[in-house]
Design a protein around this motif. Sequence first.
Motif, PDB file in Angstrom:
ATOM      1  N   GLU A 244       0.865  -1.177   0.000  1.00 44.75           N
ATOM      2  CA  GLU A 244       0.000   0.000   0.000  1.00 44.75           C
ATOM      3  C   GLU A 244       0.901   1.226   0.000  1.00 44.75           C
ATOM      4  OE1 GLU A 244      -3.597   2.098   2.629  1.00 44.75           O
ATOM      5  OE2 GLU A 244      -2.618   0.261   3.336  1.00 44.75           O
ATOM      6  N   GLY A 245       0.782   2.076  -1.013  1.00 46.17           N
ATOM      7  CA  GLY A 245       1.638   3.248  -1.071  1.00 46.17           C
ATOM      8  C   GLY A 245       2.100   3.554  -2.483  1.00 46.17           C
ATOM      9  N   LYS A 246       3.040   4.486  -2.578  1.00 45.01           N
ATOM     10  CA  LYS A 246       3.467   4.989  -3.879  1.00 45.01           C
ATOM     11  C   LYS A 246       4.194   3.954  -4.727  1.00 45.01           C
ATOM     12  CE  LYS A 246       3.980   9.640  -1.918  1.00 45.01           C
ATOM     13  NZ  LYS A 246       4.920  10.743  -1.622  1.00 45.01           N
ATOM     14  N   ALA A 247       4.775   2.933  -4.088  1.00 41.37           N
ATOM     15  CA  ALA A 247       5.473   1.906  -4.852  1.00 41.37           C
ATOM     16  C   ALA A 247       4.526   1.146  -5.777  1.00 41.37           C
ATOM     17  CB  ALA A 247       6.181   0.924  -3.915  1.00 41.37           C
ATOM     18  N   VAL A 248       3.220   1.255  -5.521  1.00 46.96           N
ATOM     19  CA  VAL A 248       2.240   0.632  -6.412  1.00 46.96           C
ATOM     20  C   VAL A 248       2.339   1.235  -7.807  1.00 46.96           C
ATOM     21  CG1 VAL A 248      -0.238   0.188  -6.778  1.00 46.96           C
ATOM     22  CG2 VAL A 248       0.732   0.077  -4.479  1.00 46.96           C
ATOM     23  N   HIS A 249       2.829   2.482  -7.906  1.00 48.53           N
ATOM     24  CA  HIS A 249       3.048   3.084  -9.231  1.00 48.53           C
ATOM     25  C   HIS A 249       4.003   2.216 -10.062  1.00 48.53           C
ATOM     26  CE1 HIS A 249       0.710   6.419  -8.114  1.00 48.53           C
ATOM     27  NE2 HIS A 249       1.638   7.201  -7.599  1.00 48.53           N
ATOM     28  N   GLY A 250       4.982   1.588  -9.392  1.00 41.38           N
ATOM     29  CA  GLY A 250       5.910   0.719 -10.099  1.00 41.38           C
ATOM     30  C   GLY A 250       5.230  -0.531 -10.633  1.00 41.38           C
ATOM     31  N   LEU A 251       4.342  -1.119  -9.828  1.00 38.71           N
ATOM     32  CA  LEU A 251       3.578  -2.280 -10.285  1.00 38.71           C
ATOM     33  C   LEU A 251       2.639  -1.893 -11.419  1.00 38.71           C
ATOM     34  CD1 LEU A 251       2.664  -4.049  -6.915  1.00 38.71           C
ATOM     35  CD2 LEU A 251       4.293  -4.830  -8.647  1.00 38.71           C
ATOM     36  N   GLN A 252       2.032  -0.706 -11.287  1.00 37.32           N
ATOM     37  CA  GLN A 252       1.129  -0.238 -12.343  1.00 37.32           C
ATOM     38  C   GLN A 252       1.883  -0.046 -13.659  1.00 37.32           C
ATOM     39  OE1 GLN A 252      -2.049  -0.240 -13.077  1.00 37.32           O
ATOM     40  NE2 GLN A 252      -2.879   1.629 -12.132  1.00 37.32           N
ATOM     41  N   THR A 253       3.059   0.543 -13.579  1.00 36.28           N
ATOM     42  CA  THR A 253       3.864   0.757 -14.784  1.00 36.28           C
ATOM     43  C   THR A 253       4.222  -0.573 -15.444  1.00 36.28           C
ATOM     44  OG1 THR A 253       4.794   2.793 -13.844  1.00 36.28           O
ATOM     45  CG2 THR A 253       5.980   1.785 -15.677  1.00 36.28           C
ATOM     46  N   ALA A 254       4.609  -1.556 -14.615  1.00 38.52           N
ATOM     47  CA  ALA A 254       4.949  -2.881 -15.152  1.00 38.52           C
ATOM     48  C   ALA A 254       3.752  -3.508 -15.847  1.00 38.52           C
ATOM     49  CB  ALA A 254       5.449  -3.785 -14.023  1.00 38.52           C
ATOM     50  N   PHE A 255       2.587  -3.410 -15.221  1.00 37.52           N
ATOM     51  CA  PHE A 255       1.394  -3.995 -15.835  1.00 37.52           C
ATOM     52  C   PHE A 255       1.045  -3.284 -17.139  1.00 37.52           C
ATOM     53  CE2 PHE A 255      -3.076  -4.092 -16.840  1.00 37.52           C
ATOM     54  CZ  PHE A 255      -3.376  -5.443 -16.759  1.00 37.52           C
ATOM     55  N   LEU A 256       1.043  -1.952 -17.121  1.00 39.96           N
ATOM     56  CA  LEU A 256       0.633  -1.203 -18.314  1.00 39.96           C
ATOM     57  C   LEU A 256       1.612  -1.396 -19.469  1.00 39.96           C
ATOM     58  CD1 LEU A 256      -0.705   2.094 -16.700  1.00 39.96           C
ATOM     59  CD2 LEU A 256      -2.008   0.143 -17.576  1.00 39.96           C
ATOM     60  N   LEU A 257       2.877  -1.607 -19.151  1.00 39.10           N
ATOM     61  CA  LEU A 257       3.849  -1.926 -20.198  1.00 39.10           C
ATOM     62  C   LEU A 257       3.525  -3.280 -20.826  1.00 39.10           C
ATOM     63  CD1 LEU A 257       6.391  -1.096 -21.720  1.00 39.10           C
ATOM     64  CD2 LEU A 257       7.751  -2.155 -19.908  1.00 39.10           C
ATOM     65  N   ASP A 258       3.186  -4.257 -20.002  1.00 39.80           N
ATOM     66  CA  ASP A 258       2.793  -5.565 -20.521  1.00 39.80           C
ATOM     67  C   ASP A 258       1.470  -5.479 -21.283  1.00 39.80           C
ATOM     68  OD1 ASP A 258       5.037  -6.800 -19.576  1.00 39.80           O
ATOM     69  OD2 ASP A 258       4.100  -7.629 -17.785  1.00 39.80           O
ATOM     70  N   TRP A 259       0.570  -4.608 -20.819  1.00 41.33           N
ATOM     71  CA  TRP A 259      -0.697  -4.437 -21.527  1.00 41.33           C
ATOM     72  C   TRP A 259      -0.464  -3.857 -22.926  1.00 41.33           C
ATOM     73  CZ3 TRP A 259      -5.245  -6.484 -20.732  1.00 41.33           C
ATOM     74  CH2 TRP A 259      -6.339  -6.005 -21.463  1.00 41.33           C
ATOM     75  N   TYR A 260       0.445  -2.924 -23.002  1.00 34.20           N
ATOM     76  CA  TYR A 260       0.797  -2.369 -24.321  1.00 34.20           C
ATOM     77  C   TYR A 260       1.361  -3.467 -25.221  1.00 34.20           C
ATOM     78  CZ  TYR A 260       3.133   0.474 -27.862  1.00 34.20           C
ATOM     79  OH  TYR A 260       3.554   1.006 -29.056  1.00 34.20           O
ATOM     80  N   PHE A 261       2.133  -4.360 -24.630  1.00 30.20           N
ATOM     81  CA  PHE A 261       2.750  -5.448 -25.390  1.00 30.20           C
ATOM     82  C   PHE A 261       1.689  -6.389 -25.963  1.00 30.20           C
ATOM     83  CE2 PHE A 261       4.928  -9.617 -25.596  1.00 30.20           C
ATOM     84  CZ  PHE A 261       5.987  -9.282 -26.420  1.00 30.20           C
ATOM     85  N   VAL A 262       0.636  -6.677 -25.185  1.00 31.70           N
ATOM     86  CA  VAL A 262      -0.368  -7.648 -25.634  1.00 31.70           C
ATOM     87  C   VAL A 262      -1.537  -7.003 -26.366  1.00 31.70           C
ATOM     88  CG1 VAL A 262       0.204  -9.276 -23.813  1.00 31.70           C
ATOM     89  CG2 VAL A 262      -1.616  -7.612 -23.417  1.00 31.70           C
ATOM     90  N   ASP A 263      -1.753  -5.706 -26.161  1.00 33.42           N
ATOM     91  CA  ASP A 263      -2.947  -5.059 -26.714  1.00 33.42           C
ATOM     92  C   ASP A 263      -2.643  -3.888 -27.638  1.00 33.42           C
ATOM     93  OD1 ASP A 263      -5.975  -5.001 -26.477  1.00 33.42           O
ATOM     94  OD2 ASP A 263      -5.532  -2.927 -25.885  1.00 33.42           O
ATOM     95  N   SER A 264      -1.379  -3.445 -27.677  1.00 35.52           N
ATOM     96  CA  SER A 264      -0.966  -2.277 -28.483  1.00 35.52           C
ATOM     97  C   SER A 264      -1.726  -1.018 -28.094  1.00 35.52           C
ATOM     98  CB  SER A 264      -1.161  -2.566 -29.981  1.00 35.52           C
ATOM     99  OG  SER A 264      -0.379  -3.665 -30.383  1.00 35.52           O
ATOM    100  N   THR A 265      -2.177  -0.967 -26.843  1.00 41.90           N
ATOM    101  CA  THR A 265      -2.884   0.205 -26.313  1.00 41.90           C
ATOM    102  C   THR A 265      -2.084   0.788 -25.163  1.00 41.90           C
ATOM    103  OG1 THR A 265      -5.030  -0.758 -26.875  1.00 41.90           O
ATOM    104  CG2 THR A 265      -5.020   1.056 -25.286  1.00 41.90           C
ATOM    105  N   LEU A 266      -1.702   2.060 -25.292  1.00 43.47           N
ATOM    106  CA  LEU A 266      -0.928   2.724 -24.247  1.00 43.47           C
ATOM    107  C   LEU A 266      -1.879   3.460 -23.305  1.00 43.47           C
ATOM    108  CD1 LEU A 266       1.964   3.369 -23.252  1.00 43.47           C
ATOM    109  CD2 LEU A 266       1.792   5.502 -24.552  1.00 43.47           C
ATOM    110  N   ILE A 267      -1.849   3.097 -22.039  1.00 45.15           N
ATOM    111  CA  ILE A 267      -2.703   3.714 -21.021  1.00 45.15           C
ATOM    112  C   ILE A 267      -1.822   4.585 -20.132  1.00 45.15           C
ATOM    113  CG2 ILE A 267      -4.239   3.277 -19.069  1.00 45.15           C
ATOM    114  CD1 ILE A 267      -4.961   0.610 -20.388  1.00 45.15           C
TER     115      ILE A 267
END
Length: 479
Positions: free
Chosen positions: A261-284
């Motif tokens: 719980e905290g700002k480090a979740v931004h790091g997890l979010q970035t990792a997920f969104l990078l993988d999402w871009y990889f599988v969906d070609s959509t940048l969030i």
Amino acid sequence: MADLNLFAGEIAGVIFKLIYFGAIIGTITVVILDNRNPVKTMAWILILMFLPLVGLVFYFFFGRSTRRERIISKKTYNRLMKKPIAEYLAQENSSYPQMYARLIELFKETNQALPFEGNRMEIFTEGYAKLQALIQQLYRAKHHIHMEYYIIEDDAVGRLIRDVLIDKAREGVEVRVVYDDVGCWHVPGSFFEEMKNAGIEVRAFLKVRFPLFTSKVNYRNHRKIVVIDGRIGFVGGMNLAERYLRGFAWGEWRDTHIMIEGKAVHGLQTAFLLDWYFVDSTLITSSRYFPRIESCGDSMAQIVTSDPIGPWKEIMQGLVMAISQAQKYFYIQTPYFLPTEPILAALQTAALSGVDVRLMLPAQADNRITHLGSFSYLKDVMSAGVKVYFYRRGFLHSKLMVADDYLATVGSTNVDFRSFEHNFEVNAFVYDTQTALAMKEVFLNDQRKCSQVFLKNWIKRPLKQRAAESVVRLLAPLL
């Protein structure tokens, strides 16, 4: 006519041999010119020379390197990082712990892993507690749920989480799910189709299908990430399957997972969104996915990822530095121990210099081949003074490391070639005395359920077993 047919057959045979041996020689040339780790290069050459047909098939599926390819352009990546960087720069009076300043800088330079202060960590060492906490947090979601797992089984646990996600999607919460195609190979399509029909966005990572069966099978997404409303995150070693709760008939399943719980979740979010871009070609990149978070704890943390595509082996390089910097102790739990040369040398050097290095492995594992390979390295580390323990209560799947009452890391990364060089992995590196002491206690509690392995006894095991271990070790870079 018979002579003509015989001649044609001989010509065809010669042509086949030329193509066959040309393919072998060409493949060996490619392996050499790829300038990989010499150990891995020699392993491939040996297979191609002595088992050429098998070697060609294995190299086609598992050997080709994609490290020079890019997942995302630098410009696009900078857009994704804009909000996390702003949050990082907004931290007041931020200072690195002196002892780990170089390690933190290494992760920033190679992985753009930003160190965030003010986090709270909750540690889970068994599946029921982790599952209960995950369900509680999922039901509290208001805006979005991002979930990424290597394995999501079509069993009681997988269906339970699927139903929770469907409930939230029907409430209007955005739900995105990434699963690894090989990790979920035997899961029926109807399992994920039901989620899609409820409005959940579901994507497979590096889908592998005939006739397009390529080396993509070798590069798997081994990450376990959950992000809820950009404020709560989960990361660790547990997938979504019953065995992570119930274990096996021969013992429990011991694992480690954390909720952040905290700002480090931004790091997890970035990792997920990078993988999402990889599988969906959509940048969030919307700021809604990176909300402003007030300090809620005392931990500084970095979310560090590694993959087979970038120029660096970020997590492996970080572990080499962390082991080398240890002053008093460095404890490791890993289900598989097939270390690269830098990791092996770092462990030996630390132990020889007086650091209390302890390595904990399962006495019995879920993969006999990799377990044999792990055994082949134990003499090397024990000879340098590393203390080795076999966990006897079941299968130890935990990927936990802790050092000097201040550094701890938990994630998806095993101490083996596959995690360091082939898989997409993620670890949380936490700099905080309270968390490190808690992780240390987890290790010491597990140690009470172990038997220590002593070098004088280990070298007396049967020749047949040692020979089998040595053969597997030759293939360790390829496993």
